[in-house]
Design an enzyme around this catalytic site. Sequence first.
Site, PDB file in Angstrom:
ATOM      1  CD  GLN B 237      -3.052  -0.944   2.252  1.00  0.00           C
ATOM      2  OE1 GLN B 237      -3.329  -1.974   2.832  1.00  0.00           O
ATOM      3  NE2 GLN B 237      -3.577   0.219   2.606  1.00  0.00           N
ATOM      4  NE  ARG B 384     -14.074   0.952   3.628  1.00  0.00           N
ATOM      5  CZ  ARG B 384     -14.383   0.385   2.480  1.00  0.00           C
ATOM      6  NH1 ARG B 384     -14.319  -0.901   2.323  1.00  0.00           N
ATOM      7  NH2 ARG B 384     -14.768   1.119   1.464  1.00  0.00           N
ATOM      8  CB  CYS B 385      -9.948   3.235  10.360  1.00  0.00           C
ATOM      9  SG  CYS B 385      -9.242   4.283  11.612  1.00  0.00           S
TER      10      CYS B 385
END
Lengths: 284, 806
Positions: B237, B384-385
């Site tokens: 990522q 997602r955080c």
Amino acid sequence: MIPAAFDYYRPKDLAGVLALLREHGDDARVMAGGHSLIPMMKLRMAEVPHLIDLQDVPGMSEILISDGKIRIGALVTQYEIIAHEGLAQSAPILREAAMQIADPQVRYMGTVGGNLANGDPGNDMPGLMQCLDAQFTLVGPDGERSVAAREFYEAAYLTARTDDEVLTEITISAPTGGYAYEKQKRKIGDYATAAAAVQITQSGGRCALASIAMTNLSDVPVWSQSAGSALVDTEVGGDAIKAAVAYMLDEIDPTEDNRGPVAFKRHVAGAILTRAIQRAWSRA
Amino acid sequence: MKDDVELTREDRVANLKGMGCARKRVEDARFTQGKGNYIDDINLPGMLHGDFVRSPYAHAKVVSINTEAAMALDGVIAVLTAKDLEPLSLHWMPTLAGDKQMVLADGKVLFQGQEVAFVVATDRYIAADAVELVEVEYEDLPVITDPFEALKSDIVLREDLAGQTSGAHGPRKHHNHIFTWEVGDEEATNQVMDEAEVVAEETMYYHRTHPCPLETCGSVASMDKVNGKLTVYGTFQAPHVVRTVASLLSGIEEHNIRVISPDIGGGFGNKVGVYPGYVCSIVASIVTGVPVKWVEDRMENLMSTAFARDYWMKGRISATKDGKITGLHCHVTADHGAFDACADPTKFPAGFMSVCTGSYDIPVAYLGVDGVYTNKAPGGVSYRCSFRVTEAVYFIERMIEVLAIELNMDAAELRRINFIGKDQFPYQSALGWEYDSGDYHTAWDKALKAVDYEGLRREQAERVTAFKQGETRSLMGIGLAFFTEIVGAGPVKNCDILGMGMFDSCEIRIHPTGSAIARLGTISQGQGHATTFAQILASEIGIPADSITIEEGDTDTAPYGLGTYGSRSTPVAGAATAMAGRKIRAKAQMIAAYLLEVHDDDVEFDVDRFVVKGAPERFKTMAEVAYAAYNQAIPGIEPGLEAVSYYDPPNMTYPFGAYVCVMDIDVDTGVPTIRRFYALDDCGTRINPMVIEGQIHGGLTEALAVALGQEIAYDDMGNVKTGTLMDFFLPTAWEVPNYETDHTVTPSPHHPIGAKGVGESPHVGGVPCFSNAVMDAFRAFGLRHSNMPHDHWRIWQTAQDLGLHK
Ligand SMILES: Cc1cc2nc3c(=O)[nH]c(=O)nc-3n(C[C@H](O)[C@H](O)[C@H](O)COP(=O)(O)OP(=O)(O)OC[C@H]3O[C@@H](n4cnc5c(N)ncnc54)[C@H](O)[C@@H]3O)c2cc1C
């Protein structure tokens, strides 16, 4: 998730299958849809040096209905059970149950025979077949024999089938009356937290016959004669249902797992069975 | 150009498919047709395959490792252990949190699934067979899976840190303690609590879970010994950070390392960290001189890669009798597992947990976090955080509910009277953040009206009555959540990872015929960057989005950036894109003015062209300008039309939203049925409503999963109980309700296009909303709080504990 090496066979007839089973003994396993066996092989929980694919064996993929007898070939898939109109007429509980097994992709591959022969307490078909009092046809080196579904299951993954036998066909008498297959699961594709198969016939507002089996609440499916009898001759009201549930709860023996503790499973078993009986009775 | 003249301005805007257009995702053609290029699709000539021997124990001494039988297997090239990596100093590696982590077991193992040896073979199947042949002798040690026990225990989990009374984030209080992080004024907070009319307290556990991306982690390393270049393909990522870390670790100069993130099948934070598999594939390729692939399977992914949450949160909230909140106190015991491998900005060891004052005007607050080692897998970055905002929002949204119970007040009203007012922005929070913009009251009122909140409460009251009279066995829950997110990390002055400032970048080249390519420092994992960033540019430079290629993930070509997580791509790289676009436009304006033979200031940009002010029939389109830029000698202007922007955001952005969930609960089976889910999101300027909607649906579904059953559970021996998708709850279309989405638009005042980022919002707001619905159903029967995940048996247990099963 990578299986150990194995040899793959795809015989053209049952004789070929039996010959391979005789030759390799314990080291050989038959495969139908492969949706229980292959995951086990990938997890290396099942070591199968010789894998015999049944898909090319003729005569094991038909559904035949005549004279109140239903014959289902062992290779019939769960999808075919759902899609078969005749079957939906003569034994609608099969469709209702199959619709609650796994997901569409698995049902295209998973077979009735594999589901029944597997002996996994989580499989839905064994309890269902006990409810319907099915007979299993087994073919082995010494020929053919028939075993009642209610006699077939001995312990988890242990059945009356010997290693060199093949399950070829399931026979049931077309059921009459009301039916219900009720299943609680955590999500689509999950095995049951508790599931109940119920067939009830009614005469003059009273229960004439009742057959009740439950799934994944013991190391084998649980068909309870006393639970069924508790409904017979009653109007299947609250007390009769409570009595039937009580008998069933006596016979199940759930264990704790990620689905929940024993007390929860027993409570859910009671709730699911109550609903199944009520629904079956409403259709009787 | 004739055709253009006939187009209306509206048509020209529409042709661009720029900002605000529900443009279809350009990536989906390949994703839906099996043409994606994921890590496992990469096959290089002569490539070898790696596989791990992993520890079956959560805590054990490694007495010996015998690789003889494995090495004897035909096709096995090498079996690496810590001993082989030690001479290269690669048996341990630094984590992004300033700790270090074993690459391969160095004398002991600290969690189940830990990497012990790395087998390299000519074939993936042989590698798997060889793994079984590696004989490891373990001597098991007592296991600690509970962080509170860890802080009391004599058992030292990390002998390598023995005697170190200070770590990367300050003093350590105990040998299993990692750090204490404090924000706010504890004394003042305690004083407010002491003097308060009402104080509500609650302890809650936000359980450990895992993002479980569809694609697991993997890498292909290829060392070219002839020209000294190392190429690493991986599920990264943050590819640029990986290149820098790889260079620092290996000593290979950074220009000789090329890191490529191909298509990534979901990340959600799981692919931010650096894993032993990456290191081992690189070392194996350096040793063998041929490419080496490592791809983990699902069980390995769930057992050993970055988990999420695992926060024990103890809260106190004080208020006046009328419900005006006066203070908030929060203490967290954070279970980080065996190594501290979080990926938070250096100064924020608990991420942005300090946004836990939420959407409310709370004058005084305190947050303390203690990080603790246990015998569980490392991680804590993800889902997602990246930065603990889910924990913060869950905490405050639960505290609000508990306070409402304490005050016997409606929880919607309690929120309303405590919201930060529209005119208070920019708002300084008690824990140090400057909220950029918001209009909470408007959003809340719109949400409550949309669901007929009053009507729902009436229906719920009737249901309770019916239940008490034995007419139904089903209860109804109304879940409320109002969240404020903090995304877009972040300003370089206080946000860095391993010392690298958290700016991001975009480089644009306009081609002579008027199409373009833009490259960014981020990397999409399914978010649709190729679609949306082209739209930002289209609106900025007047070239249709369909004529703009967006490229990310190749460190040889893309400008340096910190990657994609924490909803930072649009706030940071999206801003860089707009800024680079504006540089293009500035140069293009000069060229246009020259072509139109007027002064620079006499032309203005209009949709896709430069127009002479006051003479709209005299114009040059951006395509014409691009052509001239390459083909005409223009005095005083360099040829070409390119620009690059590195954007250091002045502040974070603060998206917010109002969610309502309506749920029916079967008291006897514990089965919840979601009847309705309404989600209003305000992410500032909306670039692509369809992509936003997709992000909301996905994030809500992952929120549903976490709230209603998804967990990484351990038994007392440290065995992972939920290591396959049989038991790890991944919802399907069947379990997912029909989401109703809605929005308000409050642009960010400091972002060039006013956009705030949306990827995490639905997860951050969704988890408390689903959970609050479950608990709200039981409020009338005296429930204050019950911990997630609310799977069937735990809901049943709640009902059981309240005496609802007679
Ligand atoms: C995701 C998923 C979800 C599932 N959910 C459910 C569920 O909810 N309920 C449920 O009941 N099942 C479920 N299943 C199992 C699925 O229905 C299986 O396909 C089925 O149980 C086995 O059928 P099969 O044809 O795939 O058998 P196989 O996997 O081929 O074989 C299973 C076992 O039976 C033996 N066998 C197969 N056929 C014969 C035969 N004719 N004679 C003798 N032995 C034989 C094999 O040797 C093997 O030991 C699920 C499976 C998956 C992958």
